[in-house]
Design an enzyme around this catalytic site. Structure first.
Site, PDB file in Angstrom:
ATOM      1  N   TYR A   1      36.119  53.818  43.322  1.00 16.16           N
ATOM      2  CA  TYR A   1      37.383  53.145  43.610  1.00 16.16           C
ATOM      3  C   TYR A   1      38.627  53.960  43.254  1.00 16.16           C
ATOM      4  O   TYR A   1      39.684  53.731  43.833  1.00 16.16           O
ATOM      5  CB  TYR A   1      37.444  51.818  42.841  1.00 16.16           C
TER       6      TYR A   1
ATOM      7  N   HIS B   1      29.728  33.151  49.295  1.00 17.71           N
ATOM      8  CA  HIS B   1      31.051  33.328  49.900  1.00 17.71           C
ATOM      9  C   HIS B   1      31.012  33.199  51.423  1.00 17.71           C
ATOM     10  O   HIS B   1      31.646  32.321  52.005  1.00 17.71           O
ATOM     11  CB  HIS B   1      31.620  34.699  49.533  1.00 17.71           C
TER      12      HIS B   1
ATOM     13  N   ASP C   1      27.793  40.079  52.179  1.00 19.01           N
ATOM     14  CA  ASP C   1      27.157  41.217  51.514  1.00 19.01           C
ATOM     15  C   ASP C   1      25.874  41.677  52.189  1.00 19.01           C
ATOM     16  O   ASP C   1      25.341  42.736  51.851  1.00 19.01           O
ATOM     17  CB  ASP C   1      26.839  40.871  50.055  1.00 19.01           C
TER      18      ASP C   1
ATOM     19  N   ALA D   1      25.817  37.364  61.509  1.00 16.35           N
ATOM     20  CA  ALA D   1      25.678  37.695  60.086  1.00 16.35           C
ATOM     21  C   ALA D   1      27.052  37.966  59.488  1.00 16.35           C
ATOM     22  O   ALA D   1      27.993  38.341  60.193  1.00 16.35           O
ATOM     23  CB  ALA D   1      24.769  38.909  59.896  1.00 16.35           C
TER      24      ALA D   1
ATOM     25  N   GLY E   1      24.413  48.395  40.712  1.00 19.37           N
ATOM     26  CA  GLY E   1      24.934  48.267  42.076  1.00 19.37           C
ATOM     27  C   GLY E   1      24.143  47.221  42.826  1.00 19.37           C
ATOM     28  O   GLY E   1      23.280  46.534  42.253  1.00 19.37           O
TER      29      GLY E   1
ATOM     30  N   CYS F   1      32.500  36.962  40.960  1.00 16.54           N
ATOM     31  CA  CYS F   1      33.557  37.829  40.431  1.00 16.54           C
ATOM     32  C   CYS F   1      34.198  37.232  39.179  1.00 16.54           C
ATOM     33  O   CYS F   1      34.982  37.899  38.495  1.00 16.54           O
ATOM     34  CB  CYS F   1      34.620  38.086  41.489  1.00 16.54           C
TER      35      CYS F   1
END
Length: 453
Positions: A186, A10, A280, A277, A242, A42
């Site tokens: 979340y 991404h 993720d 940078a 994770g 995703c």
């Protein structure tokens, strides 16, 4: 200007494409250790569940497309070391084993993240797989076809989406997590309780508050997952515990969080000059707490990658931070959240309050008027909005983007109460449910009447 980019998903793709367009004279070299680029991870659950008919749609760029922009993409090349003082890197051709050195004027680090994989007893057994990249997704699909009992370890977004996909494909599914609730990062309990009930009604076994202790198998293949509280048959195990930032190349050379996430300034530059940078591999500035945090989301990645290109020569456009806004569809429920949950706010030491709205999203005289549950969290003293969560059978998730802007702009509950939203019976009520949340949180007015003059 000689630009080297490490990693191309991404953030990397966004940085590369924009750099090539903004600086057509730049010499851009991309190092990617995989045999593909720009994979939308995703979409894995949608691919596994059969909703994605053309998997090529999960890629939004290719080496050929980058070549048209004048970019030199070195596939199956792993960067093995970086010397930021000398502005050089060493890369290895994974097909030939050859290593070579390359220099750069600007370095863009978009190395992403990698799944957390604890070393459980029996981890070497076959049919225990990860869910991160294109190759993983194909492995999952291939192995799932031959499996009856599938265990998913980790009840975050990926884990929950996968168990739904497997159940819809007729598999017997178990979801294990060490936390007491699914999606606990979340959503607050008012939402996770309802989602857990929904999953159980679809015959998904929830093993929450249980830690995996070991895997057992026969003939080299996994057959059972053993936890602190039980045992579960498994022909296939998906590990979704994770992610951690993949930043070993810069360890000791730039500032990082304790987990290794690279800290960048508002212009995406690290603590080392000419080293940028994004994605993720980085920490982001989290507006609800006003601190840096690790929030690996594709939306953060593409924004940061685009900003790297904009700020590569000189600081131009600053990063506004993030609210960690995200959404998920579980069966018929549309769910979204932004910013801090009430639980997370209290864990962060913030004195927070919340209002919960349960009402029909549009007038009851309309043919359908599905209910919506909305929770808005705010700081008690300042009344600053910290976050919100929403769930409905109707797709009202865009309302969470509105709350995200409120958090971004440090708005208060009183302002939310009186924001100008349109009214049309097809879509809402005269008081939009976002207004209603603000109205419910209005402080009391003074009760003492003014003295007569």
């Amino acid at each position: 200007m000689k630009v080297a980019v490490i990693g191309c998903t991404h953030a990397g793709t966004a940085a590369i494409v924009n750099t090539a367009k903004l600086y057509p004279e730049a010499e851009i070299t991309v190092y990617e250790r995989n045999d593909n680029i720009s994979f939308l991870s995703c979409g894995i659950a949608l691919y596994v569940g059969g909703m994605v008919k053309d998997p090529q749609g999960l890629f939004y760029s290719s080496p050929e497309q980058l070549a048209e922009l004048g970019v030199n993409t070195k596939m199956l090349h792993e960067v093995v070391s970086v010397d930021t003082d000398r502005s050089v890197l060493v890369a290895r051709n994974l097909q030939t084993g050859e290593e070579f050195e390359d220099s750069y004027d600007k370095l863009i680090v978009t190395t992403g993240s990698w799944p957390i994989v604890p070393k459980f007893e029996g981890s070497e057994l076959n049919n225990i797989v990860l869910s991160k990249n294109w190759n993983h997704s194909n492995t999952i699909i291939e192995k799932a076809e031959k499996s009856r009992n599938i265990v998913v370890v980790g009840a975050g977004y990926i884990g929950v989406e996968l168990v739904e996909a497997f159940q819809l494909n007729g598999k017997k599914v178990t979801l294990i997590d060490a936390e007491e609730r699914i999606l606990s990062k979340y959503l607050d309990p008012e939402f996770t309780d309802a989602i857990e009930k929904n999953l159980e009604e679809h015959d998904i076994k929830l093993a929450l508050g249980e830690k995996v202790t070991r895997f057992e198998g026969e003939n080299g293949n996994v057959t059972k997952v053993v936890t602190s509280k039980g045992e579960y048959d498994a022909d296939l195990v998906i590990m979704c515990i994770g992610f951690r930032p993949n930043t070993g190349l810069l360890k000791g050379q730039v500032d990082m969080l304790d987990n290794g996430a690279i800290i960048v300034d508002e212009f995406m530059q690290t603590s080392k000059k000419n080293v940028y940078a994004a994605g993720d591999s980085c920490a982001v500035f989290y507006n609800p707490t006003k601190k840096h945090a690790y929030i690996p989301l594709a939306t953060n990645a593409v924004r940061m990658g685009t900003l790297v290109a904009r700020n590569l020569v000189e600081p131009t456009v600053s990063y506004m931070g993030t609210q960690g806004t995200s959404g998920i569809k579980i069966y018929e429920d549309n769910i979204a959240g932004t910013g801090l949950t009430e639980v997370a706010a209290k864990e962060a030491g913030i004195d927070a309050e919340a209002v919960i709205i349960n009402e029909n999203y549009r007038p009851e005289f309309m043919p359908t008027h599905e209910p919506v549950k909305l929770k808005v969290v705010f700081e008690k003293e300042t009344r600053r909005i910290l976050g919100a969560q929403l769930m409905s059978k109707a797709d009202l998730t865009q309302s969470i983007n509105t709350i995200s802007v409120c958090v971004q702009n440090n708005m208060k509950m009183e302002q939310l109460a009186f924001i100008d939203f349109f009214f049309q019976p097809h879509y809402n009520k005269p008081w939009n449910f976002l207004n209603t949340a603000g109205l419910q949180a209005l402080p009391p007015v003074p009760s003492k009447e003014p003295a007569h003059v």
